[in-house]
Design an enzyme around this catalytic site. Sequence first.
Site, PDB file in Angstrom:
ATOM      1  N   LEU A 178       0.858  -1.176   0.000  1.00 40.98           N
ATOM      2  CA  LEU A 178       0.000   0.000   0.000  1.00 40.98           C
ATOM      3  C   LEU A 178       0.898   1.229   0.000  1.00 40.98           C
ATOM      4  O   LEU A 178       1.924   1.261   0.695  1.00 40.98           O
ATOM      5  CB  LEU A 178      -0.892   0.036   1.241  1.00 40.98           C
ATOM      6  N   ASP A 179       0.531   2.261  -0.775  1.00 46.45           N
ATOM      7  CA  ASP A 179       1.293   3.504  -0.750  1.00 46.45           C
ATOM      8  C   ASP A 179       1.315   4.063   0.665  1.00 46.45           C
ATOM      9  O   ASP A 179       0.380   3.834   1.447  1.00 46.45           O
ATOM     10  CB  ASP A 179       0.664   4.531  -1.700  1.00 46.45           C
ATOM     11  N   PRO A 180       2.352   4.823   1.024  1.00 49.12           N
ATOM     12  CA  PRO A 180       2.453   5.352   2.395  1.00 49.12           C
ATOM     13  C   PRO A 180       1.212   6.087   2.887  1.00 49.12           C
ATOM     14  O   PRO A 180       0.822   5.950   4.049  1.00 49.12           O
ATOM     15  CB  PRO A 180       3.667   6.284   2.315  1.00 49.12           C
TER      16      PRO A 180
END
Length: 305
Positions: A46-48
Amino acid sequence: MARRKKGRDISGWLVIDKPAGVSSNNLVGKVRWAFNANKAGHAGTLDPEATGILAVALGEATKTVPYITDALKAYDFTVRLGAATNTDDTEGEVIATSEERPSDQEIIDALGAFTGDVMQVPPKFSAVKVDGKRAYALSRGGEDVELQPRPLYVDELSFVERPDGDHVILHMVCGKGGYVRSIARDLGDALGCLGHVKELRRVWSGPFELEDAVTITQIDELAKTPEIDALLLPLETGLADLPELATTHDGATKLRNGNPGMVLASNVEYGDEAWASLDGAAVAVGRYKAGELHPSRVFAAKKIG
């Protein structure tokens, strides 16, 4: 002599409700530390700034990661209409704007073009490799990266609500390798208004749902204590989408040695992928052929006591 890995031989799945502002890899490191595990990995970055389900595998469960990575996943996300960014989300710089705003019905009508088997160009700021280097590293270095379209299966892309004229909330169910940021970008282009992802939340991933998830606070509170093991789901959870075939002690021994072993099959077809179990514990994954499982992955026997 091979160097012995540090940490415990503990196996299972930990499903985390990832908060915004932390990377997936950092969370994997935290989990490994908290459980003092000798091995850990996750099933889908997942993106930050994204939130929601991050499934982390420990020990023998890492062998089941591919079955979660390949499974369908669902996302709720908000698209900011009227602006494009160089990262296709709010972390990047605005590179173009538009005063155009589509109606709700125009948005709904456009979604059909993004369902089924589609070709998708990943964001320039992504982990896709170009000549052995990550696209995001090249983009941060100022290079104009050109990425090739990749196949993606989108099972569902639906309109949820329109909070205001500048935003629309969508729900997507897709297969492996899907970039929600690319969907937002391409939808904005198709509507002539531009767009990027403002918020993104993964609401389920294969067999894992938010009701299975724990928080970082729970991990921190129980870190390095015996009680933390109760947070784990069994490694067999990662095999939920495959048929289970019971085996015998003799069959289990053969399978764990990498040899075909007898299994009891009911509705499994010749050549189907399945997993063998002994008293409910995973023994191996492989292909079913004429009463036997031909293993491709084997699992260590669970320790007693």
